[in-house]
Design a protein around this motif. Structure first.
Motif, PDB file in Angstrom:
ATOM      1  N   LYS A  52       0.831  -1.208   0.000  1.00 62.89           N
ATOM      2  CA  LYS A  52       0.000   0.000   0.000  1.00 62.89           C
ATOM      3  C   LYS A  52       0.864   1.256   0.000  1.00 62.89           C
ATOM      4  O   LYS A  52       0.574   2.226  -0.725  1.00 62.89           O
ATOM      5  N   SER A  53       1.935   1.260   0.774  1.00 55.58           N
ATOM      6  CA  SER A  53       2.834   2.421   0.816  1.00 55.58           C
ATOM      7  C   SER A  53       3.527   2.639  -0.525  1.00 55.58           C
ATOM      8  O   SER A  53       3.675   3.780  -0.981  1.00 55.58           O
ATOM      9  N   LEU A  54       3.938   1.559  -1.172  1.00 53.53           N
ATOM     10  CA  LEU A  54       4.537   1.699  -2.507  1.00 53.53           C
ATOM     11  C   LEU A  54       3.518   2.238  -3.504  1.00 53.53           C
ATOM     12  O   LEU A  54       3.862   3.044  -4.378  1.00 53.53           O
ATOM     13  N   GLY A  55       2.278   1.801  -3.387  1.00 53.42           N
ATOM     14  CA  GLY A  55       1.230   2.310  -4.271  1.00 53.42           C
ATOM     15  C   GLY A  55       1.026   3.809  -4.110  1.00 53.42           C
ATOM     16  O   GLY A  55       0.913   4.540  -5.102  1.00 53.42           O
ATOM     17  N   ILE A  56       1.006   4.278  -2.869  1.00 55.16           N
ATOM     18  CA  ILE A  56       0.871   5.721  -2.606  1.00 55.16           C
ATOM     19  C   ILE A  56       2.099   6.460  -3.159  1.00 55.16           C
ATOM     20  O   ILE A  56       1.981   7.569  -3.705  1.00 55.16           O
ATOM     21  N   ASP A 111      -8.841  -0.228  -0.066  1.00 51.14           N
ATOM     22  CA  ASP A 111      -8.405  -0.224   1.329  1.00 51.14           C
ATOM     23  C   ASP A 111      -9.342   0.619   2.194  1.00 51.14           C
ATOM     24  O   ASP A 111      -9.707   0.217   3.301  1.00 51.14           O
ATOM     25  N   SER A 112      -9.737   1.770   1.680  1.00 52.59           N
ATOM     26  CA  SER A 112     -10.633   2.656   2.433  1.00 52.59           C
ATOM     27  C   SER A 112     -11.977   1.991   2.690  1.00 52.59           C
ATOM     28  O   SER A 112     -12.501   2.039   3.803  1.00 52.59           O
ATOM     29  N   PHE A 125       2.812   8.606   8.354  1.00 53.12           N
ATOM     30  CA  PHE A 125       1.636   9.442   8.571  1.00 53.12           C
ATOM     31  C   PHE A 125       0.413   8.787   7.946  1.00 53.12           C
ATOM     32  O   PHE A 125       0.526   8.041   6.982  1.00 53.12           O
ATOM     33  N   PRO A 126      -0.763   9.075   8.533  1.00 56.11           N
ATOM     34  CA  PRO A 126      -1.991   8.444   8.044  1.00 56.11           C
ATOM     35  C   PRO A 126      -2.465   9.059   6.733  1.00 56.11           C
ATOM     36  O   PRO A 126      -2.291  10.245   6.476  1.00 56.11           O
ATOM     37  N   MET A 127      -3.061   8.206   5.921  1.00 58.47           N
ATOM     38  CA  MET A 127      -3.673   8.645   4.674  1.00 58.47           C
ATOM     39  C   MET A 127      -5.185   8.736   4.905  1.00 58.47           C
ATOM     40  O   MET A 127      -5.745   7.936   5.666  1.00 58.47           O
TER      41      MET A 127
END
Length: 190
Positions: A52-56, A111-112, A125-127
Motif C-alpha cells: 500500500k505504501s509503494l502504491g501511494i 483499502d478505504s 503518517f496516516p492517509m
C-alpha cells in the motif's frame, strides 16, 4: 546532464520519474502477486502495508511527473517516424498515465472501503479514508477494478516496452536511447 528535456532527448528529471515509476511498478507487481497467495494472518500485515505504501508512492510520483510535464518540453518525434506511430505513441502514453493514476487510486479506494485498519504511508503518517468508513459495495467494486486495471497496466506497459525495443533494434532510431538514464543527450538526430 540537463534537468530539462530538449528537442532531441528527455532531461534527467523526466528520466528519473520514468525509471523510478517503472521499477516501483515492477516491484509492486511481484509483491501484489505474492501477497494475494499469503495466508490471512497477522504476519502478512507488513507485506500488505508495504504494498500500500509503494502504491501511494507511485501515485505521488505520477502527480509530480505530470506537474513536471507541464513545465518540461517534450522531445520532437524521431526523424522519419510515421504519423500513425507518433499518434499511437501519444495515445499509449496517455493511457499509461491514466493507468498509473487509476491503479493506486483503486487500491486506496479498496483499502478505504475495507476499513480493516488505518492506512499509513510507511508508518509515518496516516492517509485519508476515501469512503469515510466500511462500504461493502465500493470494496467489491474497487477490488475488481484494482485487479483489472493492474493487468491492463501490465499489458499496456509491455506494449510500450516492446515498441521501444522495436524502435531500438529494428528501426535503429533514438526513441529508446534518449530515455536511457546513462545517455546525456541523444546522438545522431538532426
Amino acid at each position: 546532464m540537463a534537468l530539462k528535456s530538449d528537442a532531441t532527448s528527455w532531461g534527467s528529471v523526466a528520466k528519473f520519474f520514468h525509471w523510478a515509476i517503472v521499477l516501483l511498478i515492477l516491484t509492486q507487481a511481484v509483491i501484489g502477486l505474492v501477497m494475494v497467495e499469503l495466508p490471512k494472518r497477522p504476519s502478512s500485515i507488513p507485506v500488505y502495508s508495504f504494498h500500500k505504501s509503494l502504491g501511494i508512492t507511485i501515485l505521488a510520483l505520477a502527480v509530480l511527473r505530470l506537474v513536471w510535464r507541464l513545465f518540461d518540453t517534450r522531445p520532437r518525434d524521431v526523424p522519419g517516424m510515421p504519423h500513425w506511430q507518433a499518434l499511437g505513441a501519444r495515445f499509449g502514453h496517455a493511457l499509461l498515465y491514466a493507468l498509473i493514476f487509476a491503479v493506486p487510486l483503486s487500491g486506496w479506494l479498496f483499502d478505504s472501503a475495507s476499513s480493516l485498519r488505518p492506512l499509513y504511508w510507511f508508518n509515518l503518517f496516516p492517509m485519508p479514508n476515501l469512503t469515510g468508513g466500511k462500504n461493502e459495495a465500493v470494496k467489491e467494486w474497487a477490488e475488481g477494478a484494482h485487479e483489472l486495471l493492474f493487468w491492463v497496466l501490465i499489458l499496456v506497459a509491455a506494449g510500450h516496452a516492446a515498441a521501444a525495443l522495436v524502435h531500438h533494434f529494428h528501426n535503429r532510431d533514438e526513441t529508446l536511447a534518449r530515455m536511457l538514464p546513462w545517455r546525456s543527450r541523444a546522438r545522431g538526430l538532426s
